[in-house]
Design a protein around this motif. Sequence first.
Motif, PDB file in Angstrom:
ATOM      1  N   GLU A 241       6.407  30.108 -22.407  1.00  0.00           N
ATOM      2  CA  GLU A 241       5.260  30.961 -22.055  1.00  0.00           C
ATOM      3  C   GLU A 241       4.398  31.254 -23.279  1.00  0.00           C
ATOM      4  N   ALA A 242       5.021  31.455 -24.430  1.00  0.00           N
ATOM      5  CA  ALA A 242       4.267  31.741 -25.653  1.00  0.00           C
ATOM      6  C   ALA A 242       3.460  30.523 -26.098  1.00  0.00           C
ATOM      7  N   VAL A 243       4.078  29.356 -26.086  1.00  0.00           N
ATOM      8  CA  VAL A 243       3.386  28.135 -26.508  1.00  0.00           C
ATOM      9  C   VAL A 243       2.248  27.813 -25.546  1.00  0.00           C
ATOM     10  N   LEU A 244       2.527  27.853 -24.244  1.00  0.00           N
ATOM     11  CA  LEU A 244       1.481  27.565 -23.255  1.00  0.00           C
ATOM     12  C   LEU A 244       0.389  28.624 -23.283  1.00  0.00           C
ATOM     13  N   GLY A 245       0.751  29.883 -23.521  1.00  0.00           N
ATOM     14  CA  GLY A 245      -0.247  30.944 -23.622  1.00  0.00           C
ATOM     15  C   GLY A 245      -1.171  30.727 -24.805  1.00  0.00           C
ATOM     16  N   ALA A 246      -0.623  30.295 -25.935  1.00  0.00           N
ATOM     17  CA  ALA A 246      -1.444  30.015 -27.110  1.00  0.00           C
ATOM     18  C   ALA A 246      -2.384  28.839 -26.840  1.00  0.00           C
TER      19      ALA A 246
ATOM     20  N   LEU B 276     -11.764  16.297 -27.200  1.00  0.00           N
ATOM     21  CA  LEU B 276     -10.622  17.056 -26.684  1.00  0.00           C
ATOM     22  C   LEU B 276     -10.141  16.521 -25.342  1.00  0.00           C
ATOM     23  N   ALA B 277     -11.048  15.999 -24.530  1.00  0.00           N
ATOM     24  CA  ALA B 277     -10.623  15.343 -23.281  1.00  0.00           C
ATOM     25  C   ALA B 277      -9.746  14.141 -23.616  1.00  0.00           C
ATOM     26  N   HIS B 278     -10.145  13.380 -24.632  1.00  0.00           N
ATOM     27  CA  HIS B 278      -9.355  12.229 -25.068  1.00  0.00           C
ATOM     28  C   HIS B 278      -7.985  12.671 -25.580  1.00  0.00           C
ATOM     29  N   ILE B 279      -7.963  13.720 -26.376  1.00  0.00           N
ATOM     30  CA  ILE B 279      -6.697  14.220 -26.914  1.00  0.00           C
ATOM     31  C   ILE B 279      -5.788  14.707 -25.781  1.00  0.00           C
ATOM     32  N   GLU B 280      -6.349  15.455 -24.830  1.00  0.00           N
ATOM     33  CA  GLU B 280      -5.554  15.922 -23.678  1.00  0.00           C
ATOM     34  C   GLU B 280      -4.895  14.730 -22.972  1.00  0.00           C
ATOM     35  N   ASP B 281      -5.691  13.731 -22.665  1.00  0.00           N
ATOM     36  CA  ASP B 281      -5.156  12.583 -21.934  1.00  0.00           C
ATOM     37  C   ASP B 281      -4.150  11.791 -22.747  1.00  0.00           C
ATOM     38  N   THR B 282      -4.451  11.517 -24.005  1.00  0.00           N
ATOM     39  CA  THR B 282      -3.550  10.660 -24.770  1.00  0.00           C
ATOM     40  C   THR B 282      -2.280  11.370 -25.209  1.00  0.00           C
ATOM     41  N   HIS B 283      -2.342  12.664 -25.467  1.00  0.00           N
ATOM     42  CA  HIS B 283      -1.115  13.352 -25.884  1.00  0.00           C
ATOM     43  C   HIS B 283      -0.047  13.271 -24.794  1.00  0.00           C
ATOM     44  N   PHE B 284      -0.455  13.419 -23.579  1.00  0.00           N
ATOM     45  CA  PHE B 284       0.556  13.428 -22.521  1.00  0.00           C
ATOM     46  C   PHE B 284       0.818  12.055 -21.933  1.00  0.00           C
ATOM     47  N   THR B 285      -0.191  11.198 -21.826  1.00  0.00           N
ATOM     48  CA  THR B 285       0.104   9.862 -21.311  1.00  0.00           C
ATOM     49  C   THR B 285       0.874   9.054 -22.350  1.00  0.00           C
ATOM     50  N   ARG B 286       0.416   9.069 -23.590  1.00  0.00           N
ATOM     51  CA  ARG B 286       1.050   8.249 -24.622  1.00  0.00           C
ATOM     52  C   ARG B 286       2.368   8.850 -25.099  1.00  0.00           C
ATOM     53  N   LEU B 287       2.362  10.132 -25.488  1.00  0.00           N
ATOM     54  CA  LEU B 287       3.546  10.713 -26.106  1.00  0.00           C
ATOM     55  C   LEU B 287       4.605  11.178 -25.111  1.00  0.00           C
ATOM     56  N   TRP B 288       4.166  11.678 -23.955  1.00  0.00           N
ATOM     57  CA  TRP B 288       5.150  12.172 -22.993  1.00  0.00           C
ATOM     58  C   TRP B 288       5.581  11.074 -22.025  1.00  0.00           C
ATOM     59  N   LEU B 289       4.615  10.375 -21.445  1.00  0.00           N
ATOM     60  CA  LEU B 289       4.918   9.381 -20.419  1.00  0.00           C
ATOM     61  C   LEU B 289       5.065   7.966 -20.972  1.00  0.00           C
TER      62      LEU B 289
ATOM     63  N   ILE C 239       4.773  18.191 -28.835  1.00  0.00           N
ATOM     64  CA  ILE C 239       3.518  17.709 -28.246  1.00  0.00           C
ATOM     65  C   ILE C 239       2.596  18.893 -27.965  1.00  0.00           C
ATOM     66  N   LEU C 240       3.131  19.958 -27.391  1.00  0.00           N
ATOM     67  CA  LEU C 240       2.316  21.129 -27.086  1.00  0.00           C
ATOM     68  C   LEU C 240       1.812  21.812 -28.351  1.00  0.00           C
ATOM     69  N   LEU C 241       2.656  21.935 -29.365  1.00  0.00           N
ATOM     70  CA  LEU C 241       2.231  22.561 -30.619  1.00  0.00           C
ATOM     71  C   LEU C 241       1.160  21.726 -31.319  1.00  0.00           C
ATOM     72  N   ASP C 242       1.273  20.405 -31.247  1.00  0.00           N
ATOM     73  CA  ASP C 242       0.219  19.555 -31.809  1.00  0.00           C
ATOM     74  C   ASP C 242      -1.102  19.795 -31.089  1.00  0.00           C
ATOM     75  N   LEU C 243      -1.040  20.000 -29.781  1.00  0.00           N
ATOM     76  CA  LEU C 243      -2.257  20.254 -29.012  1.00  0.00           C
ATOM     77  C   LEU C 243      -2.845  21.626 -29.353  1.00  0.00           C
ATOM     78  N   VAL C 244      -1.994  22.629 -29.537  1.00  0.00           N
ATOM     79  CA  VAL C 244      -2.472  23.947 -29.970  1.00  0.00           C
ATOM     80  C   VAL C 244      -3.191  23.811 -31.312  1.00  0.00           C
ATOM     81  N   GLU C 245      -2.601  23.083 -32.242  1.00  0.00           N
ATOM     82  CA  GLU C 245      -3.211  22.880 -33.555  1.00  0.00           C
ATOM     83  C   GLU C 245      -4.566  22.181 -33.435  1.00  0.00           C
ATOM     84  N   GLU C 246      -4.642  21.169 -32.609  1.00  0.00           N
ATOM     85  CA  GLU C 246      -5.902  20.432 -32.415  1.00  0.00           C
ATOM     86  C   GLU C 246      -6.993  21.351 -31.878  1.00  0.00           C
TER      87      GLU C 246
END
Length: 187
Positions: free
Chosen positions: A24-29, A67-80, A155-162
């Motif tokens: 919840e803290a990570v997603l909230g940030a 940021l749209a590119h980062i959203e898509d690539t962080h989860f498609t590339r790194l997670w899936l 992955i989520l913390l990298d996205l928060v940083e971005e």
Amino acid sequence: MTSSEAAYTADTWPEPPLAGTEAEAVLGALERQRATVAWKCGGLDAAGLGATLGTSTVTLGGLLKHLAHIEDTHFTRLWLAVPAGAPWNTVDWDDDPDWAYRTAAEDTPEELYALWRDAVARSRAIVDHALAEGGLDQLGAYVTRGGERPNLRRILLDLVEEYARHAGHADLIRESVDGLVGEDPAM
């Protein structure tokens, strides 16, 4: 995207819980950073989204597309561990690493806002599904050359940083466009 289209108001501004779970803290940030970028880019026309500051070529429209590119690539590339779809799969990133920034001026504000909102929605759906399957320690499908796999937390913390980095850029550019300042809509 007007302020109302951003879906964030003084009453709905996302704040991480003061005493929530780690997820919840990570997603909230992350949601707070997304909201900041949405607010800083909201309500602008093509001229506002195309404004630059000083000698920088970064624009608010370019930030939305990046940021749209980062959203898509962080989860498609790194997670899936699957390639990102259109429009990202049509770009020669080695030849044109700044494509998202460079081509944003070719898109209408409505196209840029939709591209970013849709990418955020896809990311949220992937994260919701992943969290339903387990916690932040789960490993993504992507494997580095060294044989390591990132966990969902990383992955989520990298996205928060971005987002945090680019929210600062958006803050300065937006102030130069119309004087909008602050960290969030008037509460």
